[in-house]
Design a protein around this motif. Structure first.
Motif, PDB file in Angstrom:
ATOM      1  N   SER A  33      19.591  -0.008  84.346  1.00  0.00           N
ATOM      2  CA  SER A  33      19.066   0.666  83.151  1.00  0.00           C
ATOM      3  C   SER A  33      17.868   1.558  83.460  1.00  0.00           C
ATOM      4  O   SER A  33      17.626   2.539  82.761  1.00  0.00           O
ATOM      5  CB  SER A  33      18.666  -0.369  82.102  1.00  0.00           C
ATOM      6  OG  SER A  33      17.667  -1.232  82.633  1.00  0.00           O
ATOM      7  N   ASN A  34      17.102   1.215  84.480  1.00  0.00           N
ATOM      8  CA  ASN A  34      15.869   1.950  84.767  1.00  0.00           C
ATOM      9  C   ASN A  34      15.718   2.235  86.263  1.00  0.00           C
ATOM     10  O   ASN A  34      16.142   1.432  87.081  1.00  0.00           O
ATOM     11  CB  ASN A  34      14.647   1.130  84.325  1.00  0.00           C
ATOM     12  CG  ASN A  34      14.600   0.905  82.829  1.00  0.00           C
ATOM     13  OD1 ASN A  34      15.451   0.205  82.280  1.00  0.00           O
ATOM     14  ND2 ASN A  34      13.643   1.509  82.176  1.00  0.00           N
ATOM     15  N   ILE A  35      15.110   3.368  86.551  1.00  0.00           N
ATOM     16  CA  ILE A  35      14.866   3.733  87.951  1.00  0.00           C
ATOM     17  C   ILE A  35      13.387   4.057  88.118  1.00  0.00           C
ATOM     18  O   ILE A  35      12.820   4.797  87.318  1.00  0.00           O
ATOM     19  CB  ILE A  35      15.631   5.032  88.330  1.00  0.00           C
ATOM     20  CG1 ILE A  35      17.107   4.960  87.947  1.00  0.00           C
ATOM     21  CG2 ILE A  35      15.424   5.381  89.802  1.00  0.00           C
ATOM     22  CD1 ILE A  35      17.991   4.249  88.886  1.00  0.00           C
ATOM     23  N   VAL A  36      12.787   3.527  89.163  1.00  0.00           N
ATOM     24  CA  VAL A  36      11.438   3.969  89.532  1.00  0.00           C
ATOM     25  C   VAL A  36      11.472   4.483  90.974  1.00  0.00           C
ATOM     26  O   VAL A  36      11.960   3.803  91.857  1.00  0.00           O
ATOM     27  CB  VAL A  36      10.372   2.844  89.348  1.00  0.00           C
ATOM     28  CG1 VAL A  36      10.175   2.515  87.876  1.00  0.00           C
ATOM     29  CG2 VAL A  36      10.730   1.565  90.101  1.00  0.00           C
ATOM     30  N   PHE A  37      10.972   5.691  91.157  1.00  0.00           N
ATOM     31  CA  PHE A  37      10.861   6.244  92.516  1.00  0.00           C
ATOM     32  C   PHE A  37       9.554   5.723  93.105  1.00  0.00           C
ATOM     33  O   PHE A  37       8.579   6.444  93.233  1.00  0.00           O
ATOM     34  CB  PHE A  37      10.882   7.784  92.490  1.00  0.00           C
ATOM     35  CG  PHE A  37      12.261   8.369  92.354  1.00  0.00           C
ATOM     36  CD1 PHE A  37      12.880   8.440  91.116  1.00  0.00           C
ATOM     37  CD2 PHE A  37      12.947   8.859  93.467  1.00  0.00           C
ATOM     38  CE1 PHE A  37      14.157   8.983  90.986  1.00  0.00           C
ATOM     39  CE2 PHE A  37      14.223   9.403  93.346  1.00  0.00           C
ATOM     40  CZ  PHE A  37      14.828   9.454  92.106  1.00  0.00           C
ATOM     41  N   ALA A  60      19.167  14.094  92.759  1.00  0.00           N
ATOM     42  CA  ALA A  60      19.505  12.684  92.526  1.00  0.00           C
ATOM     43  C   ALA A  60      19.286  12.332  91.052  1.00  0.00           C
ATOM     44  O   ALA A  60      20.118  11.644  90.448  1.00  0.00           O
ATOM     45  CB  ALA A  60      18.658  11.783  93.420  1.00  0.00           C
ATOM     46  N   VAL A  61      18.219  12.834  90.466  1.00  0.00           N
ATOM     47  CA  VAL A  61      17.950  12.565  89.046  1.00  0.00           C
ATOM     48  C   VAL A  61      19.100  13.127  88.192  1.00  0.00           C
ATOM     49  O   VAL A  61      19.584  12.480  87.268  1.00  0.00           O
ATOM     50  CB  VAL A  61      16.588  13.154  88.601  1.00  0.00           C
ATOM     51  CG1 VAL A  61      16.458  13.153  87.085  1.00  0.00           C
ATOM     52  CG2 VAL A  61      15.439  12.378  89.241  1.00  0.00           C
ATOM     53  N   ARG A  62      19.559  14.316  88.555  1.00  0.00           N
ATOM     54  CA  ARG A  62      20.693  14.893  87.825  1.00  0.00           C
ATOM     55  C   ARG A  62      21.900  13.969  87.876  1.00  0.00           C
ATOM     56  O   ARG A  62      22.519  13.662  86.858  1.00  0.00           O
ATOM     57  CB  ARG A  62      21.074  16.271  88.409  1.00  0.00           C
ATOM     58  CG  ARG A  62      22.135  16.980  87.587  1.00  0.00           C
ATOM     59  CD  ARG A  62      23.250  17.705  88.335  1.00  0.00           C
ATOM     60  NE  ARG A  62      23.964  16.975  89.346  1.00  0.00           N
ATOM     61  CZ  ARG A  62      24.983  16.127  89.142  1.00  0.00           C
ATOM     62  NH1 ARG A  62      25.417  15.863  87.907  1.00  0.00           N
ATOM     63  NH2 ARG A  62      25.566  15.511  90.149  1.00  0.00           N
ATOM     64  N   GLY A 108      19.424   7.219  81.322  1.00  0.00           N
ATOM     65  CA  GLY A 108      18.621   8.178  80.549  1.00  0.00           C
ATOM     66  C   GLY A 108      17.408   8.647  81.342  1.00  0.00           C
ATOM     67  O   GLY A 108      16.773   7.857  82.029  1.00  0.00           O
ATOM     68  N   GLN A 109      17.120   9.937  81.238  1.00  0.00           N
ATOM     69  CA  GLN A 109      15.951  10.464  81.975  1.00  0.00           C
ATOM     70  C   GLN A 109      14.672   9.753  81.576  1.00  0.00           C
ATOM     71  O   GLN A 109      13.765   9.572  82.381  1.00  0.00           O
ATOM     72  CB  GLN A 109      15.801  11.948  81.714  1.00  0.00           C
ATOM     73  CG  GLN A 109      16.588  12.792  82.677  1.00  0.00           C
ATOM     74  CD  GLN A 109      16.098  14.235  82.676  1.00  0.00           C
ATOM     75  OE1 GLN A 109      14.930  14.522  82.532  1.00  0.00           O
ATOM     76  NE2 GLN A 109      17.027  15.151  82.821  1.00  0.00           N
ATOM     77  N   THR A 160       9.383  10.110  83.323  1.00  0.00           N
ATOM     78  CA  THR A 160       7.945   9.846  83.318  1.00  0.00           C
ATOM     79  C   THR A 160       7.375  10.145  84.696  1.00  0.00           C
ATOM     80  O   THR A 160       7.944   9.752  85.707  1.00  0.00           O
ATOM     81  CB  THR A 160       7.678   8.357  82.976  1.00  0.00           C
ATOM     82  OG1 THR A 160       8.206   8.102  81.688  1.00  0.00           O
ATOM     83  CG2 THR A 160       6.186   8.044  82.984  1.00  0.00           C
ATOM     84  N   LEU A 161       6.253  10.841  84.706  1.00  0.00           N
ATOM     85  CA  LEU A 161       5.562  11.093  85.960  1.00  0.00           C
ATOM     86  C   LEU A 161       4.423  10.088  86.090  1.00  0.00           C
ATOM     87  O   LEU A 161       3.639   9.903  85.159  1.00  0.00           O
ATOM     88  CB  LEU A 161       5.022  12.521  85.998  1.00  0.00           C
ATOM     89  CG  LEU A 161       4.334  12.904  87.319  1.00  0.00           C
ATOM     90  CD1 LEU A 161       5.338  12.963  88.465  1.00  0.00           C
ATOM     91  CD2 LEU A 161       3.614  14.238  87.197  1.00  0.00           C
TER      92      LEU A 161
END
Ligand code: SAH
Length: 352
Positions: free
Chosen positions: A162-166, A182-184, A193-194, A219-220
């Motif tokens: 559900s969530n990604i953190v770089f 990759a985000v695309r 979801g972005q 989110t940055l």
């Protein structure tokens, strides 16, 4: 996104390997192979929904064609090592085509499955408190190598991410083109979801402003770690080339251009950056900002002799910020016992 950024985002995939390619690119590829367009849709489903690892396993393809394309790589890594922490955080070492190893972490909770992805093999930033930087830099990851980390965790947990953190290994803004590709793919091909994606950076001159122009919804997070330039340079040697006032100015512009709130990360190191005077200085620095501060108690690594502050000190620091109307939360990293917490990830080469 404007049409310029769309173009830049979609023109980066070279196939094969196929992973990371959009539906249109996969369709064009199957047509080049003399197949009808609908096979592109099938290929897309099998790669992203079913997580197939070999084209030979796509049973809806005609047997003859399947045999012909069996050796064309999809671009999946192989699992080299997996360890589970008592809090159910899972750390994976994944082996890439060239034998290099990266780390990825899956962090489950009741209603989320978060993946902490790596964006580079190693990291050139050499922050004094981070294990990744101690091992130096090997190379950037391709977009598909980032997407692969997420597919691997989805497959292992048998649950949708559900969530990604770089926030794994590497500095995402030094690999911006591939990170955005990759985000695309994560967004359009895996349906994440972005707004559920966070990109964490230590700050690279001009890049935050550049990123703002894409007007993305993610989110940055900016790793601040110190409220003044001399202390920041001690902790982050590369900060010498990027004075704090400039970094903050770029962050303000980012918020203005994107209308998105920004997160500041602040690692807490006992006696180094956790004094009441630091809290006061930090509050002053980010005043009037649409931002939020994530306080990260230091996770020990063997190469550095910093200490994590006591719980009392951590709470006192947080309280001082809140008294000055700064939104701040404490983020205790998960996965500490499996060396899977923030700052504990390392790169190495597989023995075989
Ligand atoms: N290069 C990016 C993302 C990598 S790390 C960045 O610097 O933001 C994600 C977060 O973990 C960063 O805020 C980083 O500073 C923090 N971190 C690094 N080492 C740590 C450690 N030993 N303990 C706690 N957090 C750490």
């Amino acid at each position: 996104m404007g049409s310029d950024s769309q173009n830049q985002l979609s023109s980066v995939t070279r196939i094969p390997p196929l992973l990371g390619a959009s539906k249109a690119e996969l369709t064009a590829w199957v047509q080049e192979q003399g197949q009808p367009a609908y096979r592109g849709e099938q290929l897309y489903q099998w790669i992203y929904q079913k997580g197939v690892r070999s084209l030979a396993d796509i049973t809806v393809f005609p047997k003859q064609w399947r045999e012909k394309i069996a050796d064309i790589p999809i671009g999946r890594s192989t699992l080299y090592y997996r360890s589970v922490a008592p809090d159910e955080t899972v750390k994976y070492l994944l082996k890439l085509e060239d034998g290099l190893i990266i780390e990825t972490v899956g962090i489950p909770s009741e209603n989320r499955l978060t993946v902490c992805v790596s964006s580079q093999v190693g990291c050139p930033m050499a922050c004094d408190f981070c294990a990744t930087g101690k091992g130096g830099f090997k190379r950037n990851l391709a977009a598909r190598e980032i997407v692969d980390q997420v597919l691997t965790i989805q497959e292992d947990f048998k649950r949708r991410v559900s969530n990604i953190v770089f926030m794994g290994m590497g500095e995402p803004l030094l690999n911006l083109k591939n990170v955005l590709a990759a985000v695309r793919s994560l967004n359009q091909d895996l349906g994440i979801g972005q707004r559920n994606i966070t990109i964490s950076t230590v700050g690279i001159r001009e890049r935050i402003r550049q990123l703002a122009e894409y007007k993305m919804q993610f989110t940055l997070a900016v790793s601040l770690h110190a409220p003044n330039q001399p202390l920041r340079e001690k902790l982050i040697p590369t900060a010498r080339a990027y004075p704090l006032p400039e970094l903050i100015a770029e962050c303000r512009e980012y918020v203005k251009i994107t209308s998105r709130r920004l997160t500041f990360e602040y690692i807490l190191l006992a006696g180094v950056n956790d004094l009441p005077s630091h809290a006061a200085e930090l509050a002053q620095l980010v005043r009037g900002f649409q931002s939020h501060i994530n306080l990260i108690p230091y996770n020990p690594i063997s190469e550095a002799d910093y200490q994590r502050p006591s719980r009392q000190r951590i709470e006192a620091f947080t309280k001082l910020l809140r008294q000055k109307n700064i939104a701040a939360t404490i983020r205790y990293s998960r996965g500490l016992e499996a060396n899977a917490a923030c700052g504990q990830l390392r790169a190495f080469q597989a023995a075989n």
